[in-house]
Design a protein around this motif. Sequence first.
Motif, short mmCIF file in Angstrom:
data_model
loop_
_atom_site.label_atom_id
_atom_site.label_comp_id
_atom_site.label_asym_id
_atom_site.label_seq_id
_atom_site.Cartn_x
_atom_site.Cartn_y
_atom_site.Cartn_z
N UNK A 146 0.85 -1.30 -0.05
CA UNK A 146 0.01 0.05 0.11
C UNK A 146 0.71 1.20 0.03
N UNK A 147 1.98 1.35 1.00
CA UNK A 147 2.90 2.52 1.03
C UNK A 147 3.55 2.72 -0.36
N UNK A 148 4.07 1.59 -0.97
CA UNK A 148 4.56 1.80 -2.30
C UNK A 148 3.71 2.44 -3.24
N UNK A 149 2.43 1.85 -3.26
CA UNK A 149 1.46 2.25 -4.29
C UNK A 149 1.25 3.66 -4.14
N UNK A 150 1.12 4.28 -2.90
CA UNK A 150 0.99 5.71 -2.89
C UNK A 150 1.99 6.51 -2.94
N UNK A 151 3.22 5.82 -3.24
CA UNK A 151 4.48 6.90 -3.40
C UNK A 151 4.90 6.76 -4.91
N UNK A 152 4.48 5.78 -5.74
CA UNK A 152 4.88 5.58 -7.20
C UNK A 152 4.09 6.32 -7.94
N UNK A 153 4.66 6.78 -9.30
CA UNK A 153 3.96 7.51 -10.18
C UNK A 153 3.26 6.72 -11.10
N UNK A 154 2.11 6.98 -11.42
CA UNK A 154 1.24 7.96 -11.26
C UNK A 154 0.21 8.29 -9.92
N UNK A 155 0.26 6.95 -9.47
CA UNK A 155 -0.68 6.61 -8.16
C UNK A 155 -0.31 7.93 -6.92
N UNK A 156 0.74 8.23 -6.99
CA UNK A 156 1.02 9.29 -6.01
C UNK A 156 0.39 10.38 -6.17
N UNK A 157 0.08 10.90 -7.48
CA UNK A 157 -0.71 11.90 -7.58
C UNK A 157 -2.26 11.85 -7.20
N UNK A 158 -2.92 10.73 -7.51
CA UNK A 158 -4.14 10.39 -7.09
C UNK A 158 -4.21 10.25 -5.68
#
Length: 180
Positions: free
Chosen positions: A137-149
């Motif tokens: 989860x933490x990786x998902x919220x930090x990688x592009x483009x999902x970090x923007x969302x």
Amino acid sequence: VAIIIIAIISIYNGLVQARMKVDNAWSQIDVQLQRRFDLIPNFVETVKGYMTHEKETFEKIAALRTSWANASSVTVAEKADLDNQLSGALKTIMAVSESYPELKANQNFSELSEELRNTENKISFSRQFYNDTVTMYNTKIQVFPSNIIAGMFNFTARDLFKTESDEARKNVKVDFGNNN
């Protein structure tokens, strides 16, 4: 424009699913920790009659159970700290019980200690699953483009469940010289 909207919806839904997996994984840890806390009073009562000089350990376990019961809205880190303290106290009881052959032969003690061992194994597995899920989860919220969302919709990182401390890594010291 339609492709961008579909991508945003897809990323958002993926983030929500990941967050829900983290919440589910935490619930699994919580269930197993509660199970252990429910087993402890019976275990302590069984052991008490044999180990009267371990009063301090029993009092510590009772205080930790009270803290757990009053800890309805604590953080992952606070629950991990309570878990770590209790694990240390249980290790002390198990180590001391080795010196009491009649206690080890007691069927109730054997059954309860087996239940606690099984619960400890389930807790370990649940911790590992939780930490793996949080890491994804933490990786998902930090990688592009999902970090923007993630930033747009306030998805925040979660804490890992850490219980090991330098104290927990030490061997349990049993000293029968100080009988109180």
